[in-house]
Design an enzyme around this catalytic site. Structure first.
Site, PDB file in Angstrom:
ATOM      1  N   ASP A   7      46.874  31.936  60.168  1.00  0.00           N
ATOM      2  CA  ASP A   7      45.868  31.093  60.636  1.00  0.00           C
ATOM      3  C   ASP A   7      46.477  30.607  61.891  1.00  0.00           C
ATOM      4  O   ASP A   7      47.447  31.101  62.509  1.00  0.00           O
ATOM      5  CB  ASP A   7      44.977  30.471  59.844  1.00  0.00           C
ATOM      6  N   ASP A   8      46.390  29.343  62.051  1.00  0.00           N
ATOM      7  CA  ASP A   8      46.808  28.423  63.171  1.00  0.00           C
ATOM      8  C   ASP A   8      48.252  28.032  62.744  1.00  0.00           C
ATOM      9  O   ASP A   8      48.455  27.636  61.672  1.00  0.00           O
ATOM     10  CB  ASP A   8      46.038  27.419  63.684  1.00  0.00           C
TER      11      ASP A   8
ATOM     12  N   LYS B 251      45.937  24.684  68.261  1.00  0.00           N
ATOM     13  CA  LYS B 251      44.501  24.346  68.126  1.00  0.00           C
ATOM     14  C   LYS B 251      44.034  22.926  68.279  1.00  0.00           C
ATOM     15  O   LYS B 251      44.104  22.374  67.083  1.00  0.00           O
ATOM     16  CB  LYS B 251      43.718  25.164  67.079  1.00  0.00           C
TER      17      LYS B 251
ATOM     18  N   ASP C 189      46.687  23.057  63.624  1.00  0.00           N
ATOM     19  CA  ASP C 189      45.118  22.783  63.763  1.00  0.00           C
ATOM     20  C   ASP C 189      44.506  21.441  63.629  1.00  0.00           C
ATOM     21  O   ASP C 189      44.669  20.742  62.578  1.00  0.00           O
ATOM     22  CB  ASP C 189      44.556  23.637  62.342  1.00  0.00           C
TER      23      ASP C 189
END
Length: 749
Positions: free
Chosen positions: A562-563, A595, A566
């Site tokens: 994923d990131d 993000k 975040d």
């Protein structure tokens, strides 16, 4: 009343036409028009998380092989296929593909059809994550149709509504072929972009539907005078299983005159609707009581240890509303109630006069709806250790040992016994998942957790306490989650966790005054974390109810599913506190590098002196945060989609958005997208515009850029040599190649 022949003929023809279709209308002379629309967050044509490359951007309603545009009109006479490869069903908003009709507020309806689930969940090998769904839906307003074709650098913002769904949802996030039916209702939405204090309820009423055995079944959604009914039946059967929710006026809050009803799919689902019918009747809607948001309940957190090595003992606590706290020891009050402010540490020092002492705390809130007294009791035991300020711990340690190097304690006993200013020394080995409970000692100094050897590995760690230093440990299998405040995390390695490696968050029931705040994560690394859903396993996250003052400095996040970093923010929580990220690197994560927010909540986060390299989506992204971000001295290199993407706010002009200084965008090969940055820029920034489509002159001087080699690690997990990404990017910054300022026309230089 007598009708002229022509009038009778007209009535007869209309009746025949209506009977020939699958729609019957008791209150309208003209059949409603059906349309298709896609709207809301993550429905844009660039959304790609767990989406097959050839399906990116697919959010379509198809009838007889024709994909409907927002202007096309349709009816229910032919099967309708709805496929969604974006969007989400969130707590306060939706992104979805919707085949709908508009009805006046003064009618009730019954909508039913056969539904065939063609496909559910990601088409990749990822698992469902409960944001996908499909079924029948009624809502009070529509979102704005997604942009087609998409303006580069723009993505869809949240679309919030009050609504009721008869929803096909994942049974347990483990299977794509087993689903359940849920009645999902949302109330308390007052703004189209969402607001705090909205409420969603999810009630399952038909479990464990096997799509391999029964992909087709019947669904129904009905509005009555006092509420809504959702129902499920096997194909060809009238054996309905149903669930009811009160409040027929729920869908007439934001639009008093109309509501919208139809069929939907969201995130990763494909369904076909057949044998559909819509029947309406006059409504005599019973008014509901005004919506009242559920408030956070008063909370008293005991922050004192259950063990003490000293006769002097600090009774400590935290509360989430202003009020008073009175302390009782062995049944006797230690003085009149003392005032305590929400979020502050309460402390009262007493003496332990016996081996075991019993305490009771009485908390009376002076604000909020519930001002009744809250009580909690606990006991404290005196123990003797070799050196209370230096406790040794081993995976094989025992509670009865004295905490010396030759007789180490177990981890739980040592945590409870350690006084303020003391150090917990970890011997090498593997420690099972551990919780450091709420504590607030600060007057005698912070508590420290660190290894005495080379490799102390925790298989999960939860830090609910405040004023701890955690240094030099390793985390694997389960996450390191921080819910306390004023903690310092240094030289920590998290890897191969089944969720985010290192995360600062707060539980949803503690209230904003107790949100995790003023934590520092320093010189730490997080890599190779992966959730079974192939999503949500960030390297570092400071998200989901965090207060002010959290800082990440000198962090390296790479190869996470994923990131890299975040800072996600949910609408229902309201804006998080501002976070600072500086001197950090995000490399080769499957989503974004940095993000910086979420769901349209404006927060002035800062990211400085940081580098995003080769992330599979964007390097630096606002992620729908229209706040006054500060983005300076950063470098983005070869991120798959955008190196920099900061969208125009739908709420106000660029002058209230971010400040950008000395940022550099680089590519070793031509990319697909220009950088897209809206905010307050100056000439110090160098953003990419694709040369073939640009009329802007590019610098003539060029210099070949060679990627550095990947970081190498020994079997012990330590770096064999320092990574040279920073040196590489510094050199590249001195030779700005094929770069220049790029801005939206409305943004001043």
């Amino acid at each position: 009343m007598k009708y002229a022949a022509s009038g009778l003929l007209s009535v007869a023809l209309n009746s025949l036409l209506l009977l020939g279709s699958n729609q019957r209308f008791a209150t309208q002379d003209v059949a409603p028009v059906w349309r298709g629309i896609a709207f809301g967050q993550s429905t844009d044509v660039n959304f790609a998380t767990n989406v097959l490359p050839e399906k990116v951007g697919v959010n379509d309603v198809t009838i007889n092989g024709k994909k409907l545009t927002v202007n096309d009109k349709a009816d229910l006479s032919a099967p309708i296929t709805i496929e969604s490869r974006g969007g989400k069903i969130a707590n306060t908003h939706d992104g979805l593909t919707f085949f709908y009709t508009q009805l006046p507020a003064n009618v009730n309806f019954t909508l039913q059809s056969d539904v065939t689930v063609e496909q559910f969940g990601p088409e990749s090998d990822a698992k469902p994550n409960a944001q996908e769904g499909a079924g029948l839906l009624v809502r009070d307003i529509l979102g704005v149709p997604r942009q087609e074709p998409l303006k580069e650098g723009y993505e869809e913002f949240p679309a919030a509504s009050n609504m009721v769904m008869n929803a096909i949802m994942t049974q347990d996030k483990k299977s794509k072929t087993e689903v359940k039916m849920q009645l999902i209702s949302r109330n308390g939405v007052t703004q189209p972009w969402g607001n705090t204090n909205a409420e969603i309820t999810r009630t399952s009423y038909q479990e464990k539907i096997n799509l391999e055995q029964t992909p087709t079944f019947r669904l129904k959604l009905e509005r009555t005078n006092d509420g809504f009914i959702t129902a499920y039946a096997p194909k060809g059967s009238d054996q309905w299983v149903s669930k009811t929710v009160k409040g027929a006026d729920l869908v007439t809050h934001q639009d008093k005159d109309h509501y919208y009803v139809g069929f939907f799919a969201s995130r990763n689902a494909k369904i076909t609707i057949s044998n559909a019918s819509l029947t309406t009747s006059p409504a005599n809607t019973k008014p509901s009581a005004p919506f009242k948001a559920e408030t956070t309940a008063p909370l008293l957190q005991v922050a004192s240890s259950s063990l003490s090595t000293s006769d002097t003992y600090p009774v400590q606590a935290r509360v989430n509303y202003n009020g008073t706290v009175e302390v009782f020891q062995n049944g006797k009050s230690l003085g009149k109630p003392q005032r305590v402010r929400a979020g502050d540490d309460f402390s009262l020092t007493t003496r332990l006069t016996q081996q075991k002492s019993d305490f009771k705390l009485v908390y009376i809130p002076s604000e909020g709806e519930d001002k009744t007294a809250k009580e909690t009791s606990f006991s404290v035991e005196k123990i003797t250790l070799a050196d209370a300020r230096n406790l040794y711990v081993s995976p094989e340690g025992k509670a009865g040992n004295d905490g010396s190097k030759n007789a180490p304690l177990d981890i739980k006993t040592a945590i409870n016994a350690l006084p303020g200013g003391g150090t917990l020394w970890l011997m090498d080995g593997d420690y099972s998942a551990t919780v450091i409970p709420v504590s607030a000692t600060q007057r005698k100094g912070m508590k420290t957790l660190m290894p005495v050897g080379k490799k102390a590995v925790f298989h999960g760690l939860q830090l609910n306490a405040s004023y701890w230093k955690v240094k030099g440990i390793e985390i694997t299998e389960k996450s390191f989650r921080i819910e306390g405040s004023h903690n310092q995390i240094e030289r920590l390695l998290a890897h191969h966790c089944d969720n985010t490696g290192i995360q600062v968050s707060s539980s949803d029931n503690v209230g904003r005054p107790l949100w995790a705040s003023h934590n520092l994560i320093l010189n730490s690394e997080s890599h190779s974390n992966q959730h079974p859903s192939k999503k949500d396993a960030d390297g570092f996250a400071v998200k989901m109810r965090v207060g002010e003052g959290n800082v990440i400095r000198g962090a390296f996040s790479h190869d996470n599913v994923d990131d890299g970093f975040d800072l996600f923010n949910k609408i229902e929580d309201g804006p998080n506190g501002a976070v600072m990220i500086e001197n950090s690197i995000s490399l080769n994560n499957t989503s974004n590098g940095f993000k910086l927010g979420g769901e349209g909540q404006p927060v002035a986060h800062q990211v400085k002196n940081s580098i995003a390299i080769g992330n599979h989506m964007d390097g630096f992204s606002d992620n729908f945060n229209p706040g006054a971000l500060q983005v300076s001295n950063n470098i983005a290199l070869d991120n798959v989609r955008f190196n920099f993407i900061f969208r125009p706010s739908p709420y106000y002009g660029y002058e209230k958005q971010g400040i950008f200084k000395n940022n550099v965008s680089l590519r070793t090969q031509p990319g697909k997208y220009d950088d897209a940055v809206v905010g307050r820029l100056d000439a110090s920034n160098y953003f990419i515009r694709i040369i073939e489509r640009s009329t802007v002159r590019v610098r003539k001087s060029r210099r070949r850029i060679t990627n550095p080699s990947r970081c190498q690690r020994s079997s012990a997990g330590m770096k064999k040599a320092a990574c040279n990404w920073v040196i590489f990017c510094r050199r590249s910054n001195r030779h700005k190649t094929q770069r220049h300022r790029n801005r939206y026309p409305s943004t001043p230089a």
